[in-house]
Design an enzyme around this catalytic site. Structure first.
Site, PDB file in Angstrom:
ATOM      1  NE  ARG A 122      -3.716  -2.438   2.267  1.00  0.00           N
ATOM      2  CZ  ARG A 122      -4.411  -2.976   3.256  1.00  0.00           C
ATOM      3  NH1 ARG A 122      -4.209  -2.571   4.516  1.00  0.00           N
ATOM      4  NH2 ARG A 122      -5.314  -3.918   3.019  1.00  0.00           N
ATOM      5  NE  ARG A 186       2.876  -2.652  -7.385  1.00  0.00           N
ATOM      6  CZ  ARG A 186       2.349  -1.940  -8.384  1.00  0.00           C
ATOM      7  NH1 ARG A 186       1.868  -0.741  -8.162  1.00  0.00           N
ATOM      8  NH2 ARG A 186       2.332  -2.431  -9.622  1.00  0.00           N
ATOM      9  CB  SER A 278      17.675  31.362   6.255  1.00  0.00           C
ATOM     10  OG  SER A 278      18.440  31.524   7.423  1.00  0.00           O
ATOM     11  CE  LYS A 284      21.499  30.089   3.247  1.00  0.00           C
ATOM     12  NZ  LYS A 284      22.068  29.055   4.140  1.00  0.00           N
ATOM     13  CG  ASN A 286      18.459  27.586   2.997  1.00  0.00           C
ATOM     14  OD1 ASN A 286      19.519  28.074   2.629  1.00  0.00           O
ATOM     15  ND2 ASN A 286      17.942  27.829   4.186  1.00  0.00           N
ATOM     16  NE  ARG A 317       6.817 -17.955  14.549  1.00  0.00           N
ATOM     17  CZ  ARG A 317       6.202 -17.714  15.721  1.00  0.00           C
ATOM     18  NH1 ARG A 317       5.841 -18.727  16.494  1.00  0.00           N
ATOM     19  NH2 ARG A 317       5.974 -16.494  16.112  1.00  0.00           N
TER      20      ARG A 317
END
Length: 443
Positions: A122, A186, A278, A284, A286, A317
């Protein structure tokens, strides 16, 4: 004051708020555990040992909103896993008549492993859409910049010219590799059904005549694959997930690493479409998307290492090996999902500055084409003389601050040689265009 929620992702902005967050939350895991329990009862009902009414009752009761996930977590410590208290609560919710059919013949690991496969399936599905978005964005960039020359860099230094189109095509190739691996993993995720020690003995005792048919029916109920054998200690599915997830995050991390380098102030050949601010420096912007992808890529190998380490599981197990997988696997699913989301946004909004790339081709005063000159001038001057001349002129380009092409033009030996052609970095990109075209043929 609200009570803390462990699934909010306060310290994980890379995946907080993403579909991967909800797909791997405690609530999502709880629902997957309940789905596994209900599917098991329905599969047994389909084959006869369990009445259809019991399957209906268990399925109706298997709603995560009816259960207290925090209480289950607290009580899981007593038995070492959350399935034990969940079975008790689900049995109670189903009622006295059909409660005995809950978890019939199974062991806790059957349900936990199956739920983990459900959660992975999922979580992986929506992220394939993000990889598709990234692939399309990179295909567009590669085609648009097929012939956009830029410095190739090796060991941090300018090497020979390349093109941004080839770089983007390389990124896309990695994304397609990740997509193909994710799809394969998947589609192969298996249910788990083995009973106490992997022999399915209890199911036979309860009246199941064909345990193979039961395993197939159980898997089909959940949209998972039916395993050839119970895999309690045969952890191929977990190893496949570890490899797929770590590879995907690393592949996306390569894109982020390049953008972070090329987006430095002093390089500025690319820039994120919308940088982050920032807290201290208003000027800035970023590279936040690349930063979060890079953070995920730094964590993924260590998480995968824990999962690979659990392959060495003793007996039928194990004690500890199986339990060690739960958190790192979820921690891999989450940043993988967040990185896929962020990379789609990064590539769709990436700004490319060809004019800056062109300026940077001249930073070494023409020496970026020295390899070509060595090849082209050898037949004219002889190999030894060509090497001697270029070595001398390379030193003079820096000492005198003159372009290599100008110094070459002063050499009487080179009269009649088309130096403009030979010293133009944009004309020395080799097969970059052809390689880009070839890469874009892949679907």
């Amino acid at each position: 004051m609200t009570s803390p929620d462990p699934d909010t992702g306060l310290l994980a902005p890379g995946w907080a708020g993403s579909p991967a967050a909800s797909a791997t939350s405690d609530g999502a895991y709880l629902q997957a555990l309940l789905d596994a329990e209900a599917a098991l009862t329905r599969a047994q009902a389909a084959l006869g040992p369990v009445p259809a009414e019991a399957a209906e009752a268990v399925t109706a009761a298997a709603d995560a909103s009816r259960f207290d996930v925090r209480s289950l977590a607290d009580r899981a410590r007593a038995g070492g896993n959350p399935v034990i208290p969940l079975v008790a609560d689900l049995t109670k919710a189903v009622g006295e008549e059909y409660g005995p059919y809950v978890h019939r013949g199974a062991t806790s690991q059957d349900i936990q492993d199956t739920a983990t496969m459900l959660v992975a399936a999922r979580a992986l599905g929506p992220r394939l859409a993000d990889l598709d978005r990234t692939e399309r964005a990179l295909a567009r960039l590669a085609a648009e910049h097929r012939d956009t020359a830029m410095p190739g860099r090796t060991l941090t230094q300018h090497a020979v010219p390349t093109t941004f189109g080839l770089k983007a095509a390389g990124w896309r190739s990695l994304v397609l590799d990740a997509r193909d691996r994710t799809t394969a993993v998947r589609d192969s995720l298996p249910a788990q059904l083995g009973g106490a020690a992997g022999t399915l003995a209890a199911f036979t005792a309860y009246g199941t005549e064909d345990v193979r048919a039961l395993t197939e029916a159980f898997a089909a109920e959940l949209g998972l694959q039916a395993p050839l054998l119970p895999w309690h200690t045969l952890r191929t599915p977990i190893a496949d997930l570890a490899g797929c997830l770590a590879f995907t995050v690393g592949a996306l991390g390569k894109i982020a690493a390049d953008v972070l380098v090329l987006g430095r102030t002093e390089i500025a050949e690319v820039a994120e479409g919308s940088g982050g601010g920032s807290s201290a420096m208003p000027h800035k912007a970023n590279p936040v998307r690349s930063t979060l992808i890079s953070a995920a890529a730094r964590r993924a190998p260590q998480l995968a290492a824990t999962l690979y380490g659990s392959l060495a599981a003793e007996d039928e197990r194990p004690a500890g090996a199986w339990h060690a997988e739960w958190e790192p696997l979820r921690d891999l699913l989450r940043p993988r999902g967040g990185a896929a989301r962020d990379t789609a946004e990064l590539t769709e909004g990436l700004r490319v500055h060809p004019e800056v790339m062109r300026e940077h081709l001249d930073l070494t005063h023409g020496l970026i084409v020295s390899e070509r000159l060595s090849v082209e001038l050898a037949p004219v001057l002889g190999r030894a003389r060509a090497k001697e001349l270029l070595t001398d002129l390379a030193r003079r380009t820096y000492d005198e601050g003159l372009p290599l092409g100008e110094l070459l033009a002063r050499e009487p030996e080179l009269k009649g040689v088309d130096l403009d052609e030979l010293t133009d970095p944009a004309r020395f990109t080799g097969s970059a265009g052809t390689l880009t075209d070839r890469a874009l043929e892949r679907r």
